[in-house]
Write an enzyme that holds these catalytic residues in place. Structure first.
Site, mmCIF file in Angstrom:
data_model
loop_
_atom_site.group_PDB
_atom_site.id
_atom_site.type_symbol
_atom_site.label_atom_id
_atom_site.label_comp_id
_atom_site.label_asym_id
_atom_site.label_seq_id
_atom_site.Cartn_x
_atom_site.Cartn_y
_atom_site.Cartn_z
ATOM 1 N N GLY A 91 0.469 -1.484 -0.158
ATOM 2 C CA GLY A 91 -0.119 -0.433 0.135
ATOM 3 C C GLY A 91 0.964 1.689 0.163
ATOM 4 O O GLY A 91 0.285 2.167 -0.907
ATOM 5 N N SER A 164 -4.987 8.207 6.305
ATOM 6 C CA SER A 164 -3.603 7.198 6.288
ATOM 7 C C SER A 164 -2.245 9.248 6.031
ATOM 8 O O SER A 164 -3.150 9.524 4.912
ATOM 9 C CB SER A 164 -3.902 6.228 5.565
ATOM 10 O OG SER A 164 -2.446 6.070 4.948
ATOM 11 N N SER A 165 -1.486 8.875 7.040
ATOM 12 C CA SER A 165 -0.480 10.104 6.673
ATOM 13 C C SER A 165 0.322 9.565 5.287
ATOM 14 O O SER A 165 0.981 9.937 4.903
ATOM 15 C CB SER A 165 0.352 9.557 8.333
ATOM 16 O OG SER A 165 1.628 8.533 7.784
ATOM 17 N N GLN A 166 -0.112 7.970 4.841
ATOM 18 C CA GLN A 166 0.701 8.054 3.605
ATOM 19 C C GLN A 166 0.561 8.816 2.513
ATOM 20 O O GLN A 166 1.193 9.207 1.637
ATOM 21 C CB GLN A 166 0.325 6.453 2.925
ATOM 22 C CG GLN A 166 1.946 5.748 3.619
ATOM 23 C CD GLN A 166 0.839 4.033 3.664
ATOM 24 O OE1 GLN A 166 0.140 3.772 3.203
ATOM 25 N NE2 GLN A 166 1.048 3.146 4.750
ATOM 26 N N ASP A 309 2.046 -0.133 13.842
ATOM 27 C CA ASP A 309 2.364 -1.244 12.623
ATOM 28 C C ASP A 309 3.361 -2.395 13.885
ATOM 29 O O ASP A 309 3.336 -3.232 14.014
ATOM 30 C CB ASP A 309 3.286 -0.758 11.774
ATOM 31 C CG ASP A 309 3.116 -0.514 10.624
ATOM 32 O OD1 ASP A 309 2.113 -1.155 10.481
ATOM 33 O OD2 ASP A 309 3.806 -0.539 9.946
ATOM 34 N N ASN A 332 -7.403 3.619 12.483
ATOM 35 C CA ASN A 332 -6.348 3.393 11.297
ATOM 36 C C ASN A 332 -6.323 2.285 10.483
ATOM 37 O O ASN A 332 -5.794 1.326 9.862
ATOM 38 C CB ASN A 332 -5.333 4.765 10.722
ATOM 39 C CG ASN A 332 -4.153 4.089 12.089
ATOM 40 O OD1 ASN A 332 -4.482 3.713 13.140
ATOM 41 N ND2 ASN A 332 -3.547 4.687 11.428
ATOM 42 N N LYS A 336 -5.863 -1.688 6.374
ATOM 43 C CA LYS A 336 -4.592 -1.715 6.122
ATOM 44 C C LYS A 336 -4.938 -2.822 5.275
ATOM 45 O O LYS A 336 -5.913 -2.922 4.556
ATOM 46 C CB LYS A 336 -4.096 -2.624 7.595
ATOM 47 C CG LYS A 336 -3.540 -1.191 8.427
ATOM 48 C CD LYS A 336 -2.738 -0.431 7.782
ATOM 49 C CE LYS A 336 -2.276 0.752 9.106
ATOM 50 N NZ LYS A 336 -1.826 1.746 8.238
ATOM 51 N N ARG A 384 0.855 -9.151 9.713
ATOM 52 C CA ARG A 384 0.748 -8.132 11.085
ATOM 53 C C ARG A 384 0.137 -9.214 11.882
ATOM 54 O O ARG A 384 0.460 -9.580 12.938
ATOM 55 C CB ARG A 384 0.869 -7.186 10.450
ATOM 56 C CG ARG A 384 1.329 -6.348 9.884
ATOM 57 C CD ARG A 384 2.695 -5.621 11.138
ATOM 58 N NE ARG A 384 3.402 -4.639 10.314
ATOM 59 C CZ ARG A 384 4.899 -4.299 10.809
ATOM 60 N NH1 ARG A 384 5.459 -5.663 10.534
ATOM 61 N NH2 ARG A 384 5.445 -3.728 9.471
ATOM 62 N N LYS A 410 5.539 -10.487 3.046
ATOM 63 C CA LYS A 410 5.247 -8.791 2.894
ATOM 64 C C LYS A 410 6.002 -8.116 3.586
ATOM 65 O O LYS A 410 6.354 -7.366 2.863
ATOM 66 C CB LYS A 410 3.627 -8.628 2.621
ATOM 67 C CG LYS A 410 2.895 -7.648 2.475
ATOM 68 C CD LYS A 410 2.333 -7.473 3.303
ATOM 69 C CE LYS A 410 1.548 -6.169 1.854
ATOM 70 N NZ LYS A 410 2.228 -4.574 2.015
#
Length: 431
Positions: A91, A164-166, A309, A332, A336, A384, A410
């Site tokens: 992502g 998301s901060s992305q 994470d 958030n 994911k 995760r 991943k």
């Protein structure tokens, strides 16, 4: 592949932490955006980091790699025109490159993981790019996504930070290369601010100037900048190490994990403080976290947005704590690879854990006596979730069988090898 995780009372040994996936992705990207030759030492090797390698090569970067480093000849502001990019299930790679693709005439990001990345929304970044003279074709905000670029423009840009901060990081990588200056305003509640701090750290190392407000909600980005060709050293990875540390915490253990910098800007560094707050016996010095677990933990309350994470691994530890733990500010996690609240908690319940969810909270009623286990559970193709469920399996009475465990690659391909080296009873069955 199935992972059969058997009850394991004791773990011991030493590990070198994996290299950071987040820093590897960022260093490889800024190296590609430079017009000279950069070197990245100790890059991470995983499906996500392979995705950024593959995509920047498709866009024109030249890579030479050996066991220690990658040497990258960048493409600067002029990526090679390509028709398609395949980011796999990564992502962050998708979102970072959606902005960079605006320098190309037309790029389609394909969807190879309809049940994982293909379900994740990207509307907020699409909305921001459309403010910048970039047309975007998409499926209600989801893959496949086509960027119709060529002439992106700076100016005043707003982007939501509530999912998301992305999205913000993506714009911060791209806007310095525009002809115009840019002013980016974040709307909503910015998630994972510590990760934005990592982006700003890497940009500064690459010679990029950005003025950021103290609350990271407003940015002034001068245009016409150039990325400098530099050498970068990737530090050890806290998100991957979180599961190893949680496994040590819930068993009798004597484990040292090396290459975990005390002053790291990785938000997941906070998992060390979380475990300390749970009364796990550990020390952190000279970049080594030394856990001497006794399997006894105390519940606590934690702001999960500080270590996004690492939350699932800490929830796994809290399953065995005395009392009720609460992880808040974690909405958030729902956006994911899977819904890391509902999906993960459903699997924990199958194993015998007592957990509750709110929209942005995970509540764990600890069971110090352990959980029953003895079931086969679905990890929802999420690395995760796989790692965290393994922690629970080690302390369960009958073990756990985890489906699709190969998706751990991943971010952490060696995860089960490392656990086995520490004494964990894990059997891997190819299907």
């Amino acid at each position: 592949m199935k992972a059969i995780v058997k009850p394991t009372p004791k773990l011991s040994g030493e590990l070198q932490a994996l290299s950071s996936k987040n820093y590897t992705t960022r260093y490889l990207l800024v190296a590609a955006l430079a017009e000279g030759t950069s070197t990245v030492y100790y890059p991470a090797h995983s499906e996500d980091s392979d995705a950024i390698r593959r995509c920047i090569q498709d866009l024109g970067a030249v890579l030479e790699e050996d066991d220690e480093k990658i040497v990258i000849q960048g493409f600067g502001r002029h990526p090679k025109p390509v028709k398609e990019l395949n980011v796999g299930n990564a992502g962050a790679v998708l979102r970072f490159l959606m902005s960079i693709a605006a320098f190309c005439p037309e790029v389609t990001f394909v969807n190879q993981y309809p049940d994982s990345l293909g379900k994740r929304p990207h509307d907020d970044l699409i909305t921001a790019l459309e403010q910048m003279n970039v047309k975007v074709g998409h499926q209600e905000g989801r893959l496949p996504i086509t960027i119709h670029g060529g002439q992106p423009k700076g100016g005043k840009i707003t982007v939501s930070g509530s999912i998301s901060s992305q999205y913000l990081s993506s714009l911060l990588f791209m806007t310095p290369l525009l002809e115009e200056d840019s002013e980016i305003t974040v709307t909503g509640d910015l998630k994972s601010k510590v990760v934005v701090g990592q982006t700003l750290e890497v940009l500064a190392q690459a010679g990029i100037r950005i003025e950021a407000s103290d609350d990271l909600m407003h940015f002034v980005v001068p245009g016409r900048q150039q990325y400098a060709a530099r050498e970068y050293i990737v530090q050890g990875d806290y998100p991957g190490s979180a599961a190893i540390l949680a496994a040590a915490a819930v068993t009798e253990s004597d484990i040292r994990v090396h290459r975990l910098l005390e002053e790291s800007k990785q938000g997941e560094r906070a998992v060390v403080d979380v475990l300390k707050a749970m009364d796990v016996p550990l020390t952190h010095a000279d970049s080594i976290v030394h856990v001497q677990g006794n399997g006894k933990l105390k519940a606590g309350e934690f702001d999960g947005d500080e270590f996004t994470d690492g939350v699932l691994a800490m929830v796994a530890a809290a399953v065995f704590a005395e009392g009720t733990s609460r992880f808040y500010n974690v909405e958030n996690l729902r956006y994911k690879e899977c819904d890391r609240i509902t999906d993960y908690l459903n699997e924990l319940r199958k194993a015998g854990a007592q957990v509750e969810e709110r929209q942005s909270e995970i509540i764990v009623h600890g069971r110090p006596e352990g959980v029953e286990g003895g079931v086969e559970i679905n990890a929802h193709f999420d690395h995760r979730v796989i790692m965290a469920l393994t922690v629970v399996g080690l302390r369960s009475k009958q073990g756990l069988t985890i489906q699709d465990a190969h998706h751990v690659a991943k971010s952490y391909p060696q995860y089960f090898d490392h656990l086995q080296a520490l004494g964990a009873q894990v059997e891997l069955i190819e299907e």
